[in-house]
Write an enzyme that holds these catalytic residues in place. Structure first.
Site, short mmCIF file in Angstrom:
data_model
loop_
_atom_site.label_atom_id
_atom_site.label_comp_id
_atom_site.label_asym_id
_atom_site.label_seq_id
_atom_site.Cartn_x
_atom_site.Cartn_y
_atom_site.Cartn_z
N ARG A 64 2.83 27.31 12.15
CA ARG A 64 3.33 26.92 10.83
C ARG A 64 2.19 26.86 9.81
O ARG A 64 2.30 27.32 8.68
CB ARG A 64 4.02 25.56 10.96
N ILE A 91 10.62 25.46 6.51
CA ILE A 91 10.11 24.11 6.26
C ILE A 91 8.61 24.25 6.03
O ILE A 91 7.91 24.92 6.79
CB ILE A 91 10.43 23.19 7.45
N LEU A 92 8.14 23.66 4.93
CA LEU A 92 6.75 23.88 4.51
C LEU A 92 5.85 22.74 4.96
O LEU A 92 6.28 21.58 5.03
CB LEU A 92 6.72 24.01 2.98
N HIS A 108 18.95 23.26 -3.76
CA HIS A 108 19.58 22.87 -2.49
C HIS A 108 21.09 22.78 -2.72
O HIS A 108 21.53 22.20 -3.71
CB HIS A 108 19.02 21.51 -2.04
N THR A 140 8.63 18.01 -2.57
CA THR A 140 7.65 17.05 -2.05
C THR A 140 7.64 17.20 -0.53
O THR A 140 8.47 17.92 0.04
CB THR A 140 8.01 15.61 -2.44
N GLU A 142 8.62 15.38 1.86
CA GLU A 142 9.85 15.03 2.57
C GLU A 142 10.94 16.04 2.21
O GLU A 142 11.27 16.21 1.02
CB GLU A 142 10.29 13.60 2.20
N GLN A 172 27.66 27.54 -9.70
CA GLN A 172 26.94 26.47 -10.42
C GLN A 172 25.43 26.61 -10.22
O GLN A 172 24.65 26.35 -11.15
CB GLN A 172 27.41 25.10 -9.92
C1 GAR Z 1 21.67 29.14 -1.91
O1 GAR Z 1 22.96 28.60 -1.77
C2 GAR Z 1 20.63 28.05 -1.88
O2 GAR Z 1 21.06 26.86 -2.50
C3 GAR Z 1 20.46 27.84 -0.41
O3 GAR Z 1 20.49 29.12 0.15
C4 GAR Z 1 21.30 29.97 -0.67
C5 GAR Z 1 20.47 31.16 -1.04
O4 GAR Z 1 21.23 32.10 -1.73
N1 GAR Z 1 19.22 27.18 -0.11
C6 GAR Z 1 19.06 26.35 0.91
O5 GAR Z 1 19.94 26.10 1.71
C7 GAR Z 1 17.67 25.74 1.01
N2 GAR Z 1 17.67 24.72 1.99
P1 GAR Z 1 20.53 33.25 -2.56
O6 GAR Z 1 19.52 33.90 -1.60
O7 GAR Z 1 21.64 34.18 -2.91
O8 GAR Z 1 19.86 32.63 -3.76
#
Ligand code: GAR
Length: 204
Positions: A64, A91-92, A108, A140, A142, A172
């Site tokens: 990682r 995960i970073l 998210h 951040t 977390e 959205q």
């Molecule tokens: C999006 O729904 C984004 O919110 C989610 O992955 C999808 C990517 O779609 N991200 C996560 O779940 C991060 N934990 P996209 O590649 O079409 O933008």
């Protein structure tokens, strides 16, 4: 002129929404690069077709820490003012997050602090919440816990499936993520005591 580097792992529809908004609204920024951890990420083609430099950093065989160091090296070649995680499914490490503190955003697919982590839409359906949505936040150490910049809510319908819910949330996402990135580019985001304040638009 601010430099933005966008990280993706797949489809890249949020990245596309940001690129389109930056162009059509003529933000004072350059989308300097789109970088993926997967060579087969669909979004890379869109970036290349739009004249945006692309790079791939694969994690296979790397710890990682070694992966994040390689990724950081690629990102920093483009001198980013802002790093945008757009469906970047890694995960970073704390060191990586610290390096971009205050200049890395994530989207998210839930109304944080509800449902951090994966499978947010199935979590929403399983818990019976009536309102779900998406959150843009500063990153951040977390996971999915940084200061919240923007949120959008959608009603959960009784007949929703993960897919129908994800589809409405994504609409959205494509509205709030470009808006939040624009606020950053315009220097309108301040973090005060762990909370984000969005400064009023200064009219010309
Ligand atoms: C999006 O729904 C984004 O919110 C989610 O992955 C999808 C990517 O779609 N991200 C996560 O779940 C991060 N934990 P996209 O590649 O079409 O933008």
């Amino acid at each position: 002129m601010k430099n933005i580097v966008i990280l993706i792992s797949g489809r890249g529809s949020n990245m596309q929404a940001i690129v389109r908004a930056a162009r059509s609204e003529q933000w004072p920024c350059r989308i300097a690069a789109v970088i993926s951890n997967r060579a087969d990420a669909e979004g890379l083609a869109f970036a290349a077709e739009n004249g945006i430099p692309t790079a791939v950093v694969v994690s296979k065989g790397l710890s990682r820490e070694a992966f994040d160091a390689a990724l950081q090296e690629q990102i920093d070649r483009f001198a980013p003012d802002l790093v945008v995680l757009a469906g970047f499914m890694r995960i970073l490490t704390p060191a990586f997050v610290e390096h971009y503190a205050g200049r890395m955003l994530n989207i998210h697919p839930s109304l944080l602090p509800s449902f951090p982590g994966l499978a947010t839409h199935s979590q929403a359906l399983a818990t019976g919440v009536k309102v779900h949505g998406a959150t843009v936040h500063f990153v951040t150490a977390e996971l999915d816990h940084g200061p919240i910049v923007a949120q959008a809510a959608v009603a959960v319908h009784p007949d929703d499936t993960e897919d129908t819910l994800a589809e409405r949330v994504l609409v959205q996402e494509h509205l709030i993520y470009p808006r939040a990135v624009r606020w950053f580019v315009e220097g309108r985001l301040a973090i005060d005591n762990g909370l984000v304040r969005v400064q009023e638009e200064v009219s010309a």
